[in-house]
Design a protein around this motif. Sequence first.
Motif, PDB file in Angstrom:
ATOM      1  N   ASN A  55      11.951   5.493   6.282  1.00 35.14           N
ATOM      2  CA  ASN A  55      12.770   4.285   6.352  1.00 35.14           C
ATOM      3  C   ASN A  55      12.071   3.035   5.827  1.00 35.14           C
ATOM      4  O   ASN A  55      12.723   2.011   5.632  1.00 35.14           O
ATOM      5  CB  ASN A  55      13.216   4.037   7.792  1.00 35.14           C
ATOM      6  N   ILE A  56      10.762   3.099   5.632  1.00 34.91           N
ATOM      7  CA  ILE A  56      10.034   1.938   5.115  1.00 34.91           C
ATOM      8  C   ILE A  56       9.184   2.369   3.919  1.00 34.91           C
ATOM      9  O   ILE A  56       8.728   3.519   3.861  1.00 34.91           O
ATOM     10  CB  ILE A  56       9.155   1.255   6.205  1.00 34.91           C
ATOM     11  N   PRO A  57       8.941   1.491   2.961  1.00 30.58           N
ATOM     12  CA  PRO A  57       8.175   1.840   1.764  1.00 30.58           C
ATOM     13  C   PRO A  57       6.733   2.282   2.061  1.00 30.58           C
ATOM     14  O   PRO A  57       6.173   3.094   1.333  1.00 30.58           O
ATOM     15  CB  PRO A  57       8.178   0.566   0.924  1.00 30.58           C
ATOM     16  N   THR A  58       6.138   1.758   3.132  1.00 24.28           N
ATOM     17  CA  THR A  58       4.761   2.116   3.479  1.00 24.28           C
ATOM     18  C   THR A  58       4.711   3.241   4.509  1.00 24.28           C
ATOM     19  O   THR A  58       3.683   3.441   5.153  1.00 24.28           O
ATOM     20  CB  THR A  58       4.019   0.888   4.040  1.00 24.28           C
ATOM     21  N   GLY A  59       5.784   3.994   4.661  1.00 24.17           N
ATOM     22  CA  GLY A  59       5.904   5.006   5.696  1.00 24.17           C
ATOM     23  C   GLY A  59       5.057   6.247   5.528  1.00 24.17           C
ATOM     24  O   GLY A  59       5.011   7.090   6.417  1.00 24.17           O
ATOM     25  N   GLU A  60       4.376   6.394   4.409  1.00 24.00           N
ATOM     26  CA  GLU A  60       3.520   7.561   4.195  1.00 24.00           C
ATOM     27  C   GLU A  60       2.071   7.298   4.552  1.00 24.00           C
ATOM     28  O   GLU A  60       1.276   8.228   4.557  1.00 24.00           O
ATOM     29  CB  GLU A  60       3.601   8.020   2.735  1.00 24.00           C
ATOM     30  N   ILE A  61       1.735   6.041   4.830  1.00 22.72           N
ATOM     31  CA  ILE A  61       0.329   5.692   5.078  1.00 22.72           C
ATOM     32  C   ILE A  61       0.171   4.955   6.391  1.00 22.72           C
ATOM     33  O   ILE A  61       1.138   4.450   6.965  1.00 22.72           O
ATOM     34  CB  ILE A  61      -0.271   4.842   3.927  1.00 22.72           C
ATOM     35  N   GLU A  62      -1.073   4.898   6.854  1.00 27.94           N
ATOM     36  CA  GLU A  62      -1.464   4.059   7.981  1.00 27.94           C
ATOM     37  C   GLU A  62      -2.886   3.602   7.725  1.00 27.94           C
ATOM     38  O   GLU A  62      -3.609   4.189   6.946  1.00 27.94           O
ATOM     39  CB  GLU A  62      -1.347   4.802   9.312  1.00 27.94           C
ATOM     40  N   LEU A 120       0.832  -1.208   0.000  1.00 30.70           N
ATOM     41  CA  LEU A 120       0.000   0.000   0.000  1.00 30.70           C
ATOM     42  C   LEU A 120       0.865   1.255   0.000  1.00 30.70           C
ATOM     43  O   LEU A 120       1.889   1.325   0.670  1.00 30.70           O
ATOM     44  CB  LEU A 120      -0.924   0.005   1.211  1.00 30.70           C
ATOM     45  N   ARG A 121       0.425   2.258  -0.758  1.00 35.67           N
ATOM     46  CA  ARG A 121       1.134   3.532  -0.872  1.00 35.67           C
ATOM     47  C   ARG A 121       0.132   4.677  -0.737  1.00 35.67           C
ATOM     48  O   ARG A 121      -1.067   4.469  -0.647  1.00 35.67           O
ATOM     49  CB  ARG A 121       1.853   3.641  -2.224  1.00 35.67           C
ATOM     50  N   LEU A 122       0.634   5.897  -0.798  1.00 38.90           N
ATOM     51  CA  LEU A 122      -0.215   7.076  -0.663  1.00 38.90           C
ATOM     52  C   LEU A 122      -1.254   7.150  -1.785  1.00 38.90           C
ATOM     53  O   LEU A 122      -2.343   7.688  -1.594  1.00 38.90           O
ATOM     54  CB  LEU A 122       0.650   8.336  -0.642  1.00 38.90           C
TER      55      LEU A 122
END
Length: 94
Positions: free
Chosen positions: A84-91, A10-12
Amino acid sequence: MYRTHTCGELRLSDKNKDVTLSGWVQTVRKFGSITFVDLRDRYGITQLLFSESLNATLDANPMGREFVLQVKGTVNERSSKNANIPTGEIEITV
């Protein structure tokens, strides 16, 4: 179906999507009325946000490392991003 996406994909661009994730609890962080959980599978890690309304349930049934979860929620943009992680823009708001 156990999941709609893996924890690493998952991404932004997926913002506002309703998703189902499955994986293991990596860490649990409680900050007053909200709880953050890092959920991992073999593909990556995604941060989960449990709001104030779910905290009473979490207090009654606490989670620990390596607990297996299946969660349903909505992809949202994180207020404090983690580069630092690929999914770091979302939650995922559970």
